[in-house]
Design a protein around this motif. Structure first.
Motif, PDB file in Angstrom:
ATOM      1  N   THR A  30     -12.714   6.990  -6.230  1.00 29.20           N
ATOM      2  CA  THR A  30     -13.508   7.501  -5.124  1.00 29.20           C
ATOM      3  C   THR A  30     -12.632   7.764  -3.910  1.00 29.20           C
ATOM      4  OG1 THR A  30     -15.459   6.252  -5.855  1.00 29.20           O
ATOM      5  CG2 THR A  30     -15.472   7.040  -3.588  1.00 29.20           C
ATOM      6  N   ALA A  31     -12.901   8.859  -3.227  1.00 33.42           N
ATOM      7  CA  ALA A  31     -12.235   9.171  -1.959  1.00 33.42           C
ATOM      8  C   ALA A  31     -13.256   9.063  -0.829  1.00 33.42           C
ATOM      9  CB  ALA A  31     -11.638  10.571  -1.998  1.00 33.42           C
ATOM     10  N   ARG A  32     -12.874   8.361   0.229  1.00 36.93           N
ATOM     11  CA  ARG A  32     -13.751   8.202   1.397  1.00 36.93           C
ATOM     12  C   ARG A  32     -12.949   8.432   2.676  1.00 36.93           C
ATOM     13  NH1 ARG A  32     -18.501   6.290  -0.442  1.00 36.93           N
ATOM     14  NH2 ARG A  32     -18.546   4.909  -2.268  1.00 36.93           N
ATOM     15  N   HIS A  33     -13.679   8.594   3.770  1.00 38.82           N
ATOM     16  CA  HIS A  33     -13.091   8.713   5.112  1.00 38.82           C
ATOM     17  C   HIS A  33     -12.062   9.839   5.161  1.00 38.82           C
ATOM     18  CE1 HIS A  33     -14.089   4.256   4.656  1.00 38.82           C
ATOM     19  NE2 HIS A  33     -15.054   4.770   5.421  1.00 38.82           N
ATOM     20  N   LEU A  34     -12.514  11.029   4.777  1.00 35.45           N
ATOM     21  CA  LEU A  34     -11.634  12.186   4.782  1.00 35.45           C
ATOM     22  C   LEU A  34     -11.328  12.621   6.213  1.00 35.45           C
ATOM     23  CD1 LEU A  34     -12.760  12.157   1.862  1.00 35.45           C
ATOM     24  CD2 LEU A  34     -12.787  14.660   1.944  1.00 35.45           C
ATOM     25  N   LYS A  35     -10.063  12.952   6.460  1.00 36.60           N
ATOM     26  CA  LYS A  35      -9.648  13.477   7.758  1.00 36.60           C
ATOM     27  C   LYS A  35      -8.863  14.763   7.529  1.00 36.60           C
ATOM     28  CE  LYS A  35      -7.100  12.657  12.000  1.00 36.60           C
ATOM     29  NZ  LYS A  35      -6.033  11.886  12.678  1.00 36.60           N
ATOM     30  N   ALA A  43      -6.257  13.880   4.642  1.00 35.52           N
ATOM     31  CA  ALA A  43      -6.015  12.477   4.308  1.00 35.52           C
ATOM     32  C   ALA A  43      -7.322  11.826   3.875  1.00 35.52           C
ATOM     33  CB  ALA A  43      -5.431  11.738   5.514  1.00 35.52           C
ATOM     34  N   PHE A  44      -7.216  10.765   3.053  1.00 37.66           N
ATOM     35  CA  PHE A  44      -8.412  10.062   2.608  1.00 37.66           C
ATOM     36  C   PHE A  44      -8.044   8.657   2.159  1.00 37.66           C
ATOM     37  CE2 PHE A  44      -6.637  12.113  -1.131  1.00 37.66           C
ATOM     38  CZ  PHE A  44      -6.759  11.181  -2.151  1.00 37.66           C
ATOM     39  N   ASP A  45      -9.065   7.801   2.095  1.00 32.92           N
ATOM     40  CA  ASP A  45      -8.902   6.462   1.541  1.00 32.92           C
ATOM     41  C   ASP A  45      -9.259   6.494   0.061  1.00 32.92           C
ATOM     42  OD1 ASP A  45      -8.192   5.413   3.983  1.00 32.92           O
ATOM     43  OD2 ASP A  45     -10.174   4.601   4.436  1.00 32.92           O
ATOM     44  N   LEU A  46      -8.385   5.934  -0.760  1.00 29.92           N
ATOM     45  CA  LEU A  46      -8.621   5.900  -2.201  1.00 29.92           C
ATOM     46  C   LEU A  46      -9.162   4.546  -2.623  1.00 29.92           C
ATOM     47  CD1 LEU A  46      -8.292   7.007  -5.141  1.00 29.92           C
ATOM     48  CD2 LEU A  46      -6.012   5.955  -5.113  1.00 29.92           C
ATOM     49  N   TYR A  47     -10.238   4.570  -3.399  1.00 32.75           N
ATOM     50  CA  TYR A  47     -10.812   3.360  -3.992  1.00 32.75           C
ATOM     51  C   TYR A  47     -10.751   3.500  -5.511  1.00 32.75           C
ATOM     52  CZ  TYR A  47     -12.680   2.271   0.621  1.00 32.75           C
ATOM     53  OH  TYR A  47     -12.806   1.978   1.964  1.00 32.75           O
TER      54      TYR A  47
END
Length: 467
Positions: free
Chosen positions: A249-254, A261-265
């Motif tokens: 999952t990718a969250r907090h896309l910028k 950029a994104f956070d990877l889970y």
């Protein structure tokens, strides 16, 4: 087919033909070919690159086909009336379609990895190539686009890699139904939307494809792909999505203008912040797809992510041609509703008017996509944007012109959007160059025509000359 026989490619400059010819040639198969674009003097650098590799090129007049020992491979755009095809019949040469040949090479590989979906195939294939190459897996890769990471002086058109590793990575086309020929060990399904076939046909083709694989990497952020994922055994599937629970999952896309950029889970746990050098939420999904393949082949996630962060993109995939007088010119392969929408969304994340030159890739696709294309433009064009359609690319042959660019423009204009039809492409380009002001971004969009890249460069030079 005897894989040692000389191969003659009719339409060798095509995006699906050139890399296949390069793979065979690098494996020691005698390769020659012809192309309408060669005869017309279009994109000479491409054909120079083939000659530099030792591939013989001939006019498309039958002169290159002389023996029944040759295997003649024809692209989908080549009619039976073309002199090369007539000559092949006369001499008794074996004939194959491009997907027949590619699927044979693919299925013979130890680790065939097939990338499917309406959009994003070339980018995901390029990302997988980058990962496998970076970790020393030395893959063979068949891509429909030039992979910038692998461009070099001796490989200016790097749409193929030929490695000694066990992986054969290829995008797989559903438009002609040939996806049914491929037997992947690992299958990627990025998305499913209306393009060349009905949704019922697409669901069957894509569903059968992923169910044939040992491992299926599927985007459950796409509704149609998610429905197909539910028909795959849980142990067999690895899911990914942007802003939705999945294995990846990718969250907090910028977003940035030319990156994101994104956070990877992974399995619900945060792993790291990832920064891509290619823009748009669609490229985040593409990166998750490539990561899923890496994990399915026991590549450590950290090493795969490092490689993805170094992925520099593909030619004609949101490629920044340059900027002059405060006006940016972008060359993009967008040609169906999903691809064009993704590009427009990426641009609209930042201020500035869009001036869009769209050359449809054929009259047939316009007929199939008319309703979806008009609805997409009506939804995605912002106030102040201008859409200009020239006539579709025409490479010869007999075509039905039931729906034209003028029809699409009339439908889009009826929704209140700023759209116009300028039949001649050069005139359409000149209009947008004359219209552009500082802060604008010009998008040159379309498929199956390499000269669009040359047009985009010419537009930039014209803007620079007047600045």
């Amino acid at each position: 087919m005897d894989m040692r026989k000389p191969c003659f490619f009719v339409g060798i400059g095509g995006s699906g033909m050139m890399p296949l010819a390069m793979i065979l040639h690098a494996r020691g198969v005698p390769v020659a070919g012809s192309d309408r674009a060669l005869d017309a003097g279009r994109v000479p650098a491409k054909f120079d690159a083939l000659r530099d590799r030792g591939i013989d090129l001939y006019p498309q007049d039958g002169s290159g086909i002389t023996s029944p020992d040759q295997v003649v491979i024809a692209s989908a755009a080549v009619e039976d009336s073309v002199p090369d095809m007539v000559k092949a019949r006369e001499v008794g040469a074996e004939r194959m379609t491009r997907p027949e040949l590619l699927s044979r090479l693919f299925n013979d590989a130890v680790l065939p990895i097939g990338v499917a979906g309406t959009s994003g195939k070339s980018t995901v294939t390029g990302m997988i190539a980058r990962i496998f190459h970076s970790v020393g897996r030395d893959p063979t890769v068949m891509n429909g686009a030039v992979m910038k990471n692998f461009v070099a002086d001796d490989a200016p058109f790097a749409s193929a890699l030929v490695g000694k590793g066990d992986a054969f990575v290829s995008e797989v086309d559903e438009s002609d139904g040939s996806i049914a020929l491929y037997n992947p060990k690992i299958a990627v399904l990025n998305n499913v939307s209306h393009d060349h076939k009905s949704m019922e046909e697409l669901r069957a083709l894509f569903g059968d494809f992923v169910r044939r694989a040992d491992a299926a990497v599927i985007n459950i952020g796409d509704a149609e792909a998610a429905a197909i994922a539910m028909t795959v055994d849980r142990e067999q599937r690895l899911t990914f999505a942007v802003d939705r629970e999945a294995n990846l999952t990718a969250r907090h896309l910028k977003p940035d203008p030319f990156g994101i950029a994104f956070d990877l889970y992974i399995a619900g746990d945060f792993r790291r912040r990832v920064t891509l050098a290619v823009p748009g939420a669609h490229n985040v999904a593409n990166a998750l797809a490539a990561l899923g393949v890496a994990l399915s082949t026991s590549i450590p996630p950290g090493r795969a992510l490092d490689a993805l962060e170094g992925f520099t993109g593909l030619k004609r995939r949101f490629e920044r041609v340059g900027e002059a007088g405060g006006i940016a010119v972008i060359d993009d392969f967008g040609h169906n509703p999903d691809k064009i929408a993704a590009t427009l969304d990426t641009c609209h994340a930042f201020p500035g008017r869009l001036l869009i030159l769209f050359q449809p890739h054929g009259f047939g696709p316009l007929k199939v996509m008319r309703r979806d294309l008009v609805a997409m433009f009506a939804k995605k064009l912002a106030k102040g944007d201008e859409l200009v359609l020239c006539d579709p690319v025409y490479q010869g042959g007999t075509v039905s012109r039931d729906v034209t660019s003028a029809d699409i423009v009339a439908d889009v204009a009826a929704t209140g959007c700023n759209a116009r039809h300028i039949p001649d492409r050069a005139a359409a380009a000149a209009h947008l160059v004359a219209t552009a002001k500082p802060g604008d971004r010009i998008l040159v969009m379309g498929a199956r025509d390499d000269t669009l890249s040359l047009l985009a460069k010419d537009m930039l030079e014209s803007i620079a000359a007047r600045s």
